[in-house]
Design an enzyme around this catalytic site. Sequence first.
Site, short mmCIF file in Angstrom:
data_model
loop_
_atom_site.label_atom_id
_atom_site.label_comp_id
_atom_site.label_asym_id
_atom_site.label_seq_id
_atom_site.Cartn_x
_atom_site.Cartn_y
_atom_site.Cartn_z
CG ASP A 52 -0.54 0.13 2.29
OD1 ASP A 52 1.06 -0.28 2.22
OD2 ASP A 52 -1.01 0.61 3.79
CB SER A 53 4.75 1.82 -0.15
OG SER A 53 4.61 0.53 -0.64
CG ASP A 91 0.68 -4.00 2.17
OD1 ASP A 91 0.61 -4.78 2.56
OD2 ASP A 91 1.36 -3.31 1.75
CE LYS A 121 3.11 -5.79 3.36
NZ LYS A 121 2.45 -4.60 4.62
CD GLU A 123 0.30 -1.39 8.01
OE1 GLU A 123 0.28 -0.48 9.02
OE2 GLU A 123 1.05 -1.04 7.60
CD GLU A 190 7.51 -0.49 7.75
OE1 GLU A 190 6.96 -1.24 7.57
OE2 GLU A 190 8.14 0.81 7.43
O1 KIV Z 1 3.69 -1.11 1.55
C1 KIV Z 1 4.48 -1.80 1.80
O2 KIV Z 1 4.98 -1.06 0.21
C2 KIV Z 1 4.84 -2.04 2.59
C3 KIV Z 1 6.55 -2.83 2.87
C4 KIV Z 1 7.06 -1.63 3.25
C5 KIV Z 1 6.58 -3.72 3.75
O3 KIV Z 1 4.78 -2.64 3.93
#
Ligand code: KIV
Length: 274
Positions: A52-53, A91, A121, A123, A190
């Site tokens: 989600d970056s 994510d 994924k 958090e 992280e």
């Molecule tokens: O969103 C993302 O790119 C991430 C990485 C920083 C692990 O969760």
Amino acid sequence: MSSQTAPSRTKRVTAPEIQARKGQTPLVVLTAYTTPMARIMDPHCDILLVGDSLGMVIHGLPNTIGVTMEMMILHGQAVMRGAEKAFVVIDMPFGSYEAGVEQAFANAVRLLKETGAQAVKLESGPTVADTIRYLTARGIAVMGHVGLRPQAVNVDGGFKAKGRTEAERQKVIKEAQDSEAAGAFSIVVEGVAADLAGEITRLVRIPTIGIGASADCDGQVLVTDDMLGLFDWTPKFVRHYADLRTEIGTAVESYAKDVRARSFPAPEETYFAK
Ligand code: KIV
């Protein structure tokens, strides 16, 4: 094939294969958001993460809070068109899994069905182990994420490294152990000090994938745009493997000069009537 080239594979990497890499050759993970980049990175990576970056590096948002399911699905579909061999993890965006296990299941199913990615994924947080247990019991491969949690930016007051006090250290260790016990096949760790990353890696039997978490993890992940040098600000834990910001700026400057001088397009770049 040169001895430097990764061996060719005939099928996609699987979650059990990733789990089996615990303590073995480190797992290579990068973020991917588009088809052409996924195609370039696929032969070299074990896992491509549709992180989600993307809200920050592609869409210019200040953090990941504004990322939606629709954004994740659109980029997940793009990555799946380019990734043939890497295991693709997507994510779950902020707000798509915290309300309860049924909300998490419905949105995880949507992400997997509409993109074709192999895993989600999410958090960590106080209720995340219940969510991971619910999803994995229903056939969804889940990657955990402990330590610095970008989606907690508003409660944390910024992107702050974790585990600096004993209480916080114990909390991160517990989140990692709970994620493993709930069925996660691996965990991103992280923004934690090397000794904490090492301790988590020793305590859990699933691979840890570090970002800003030292070489003591079972694999490493970076935001691709960071390691390619697309931004002027670089976190301490990022190594630049290219300086694309300068390269692109120089290329665009040359193009602008050629257009203004009418030296582009040249005759060999022009169609003529027969
Ligand atoms: O969103 C993302 O790119 C991430 C990485 C920083 C692990 O969760």
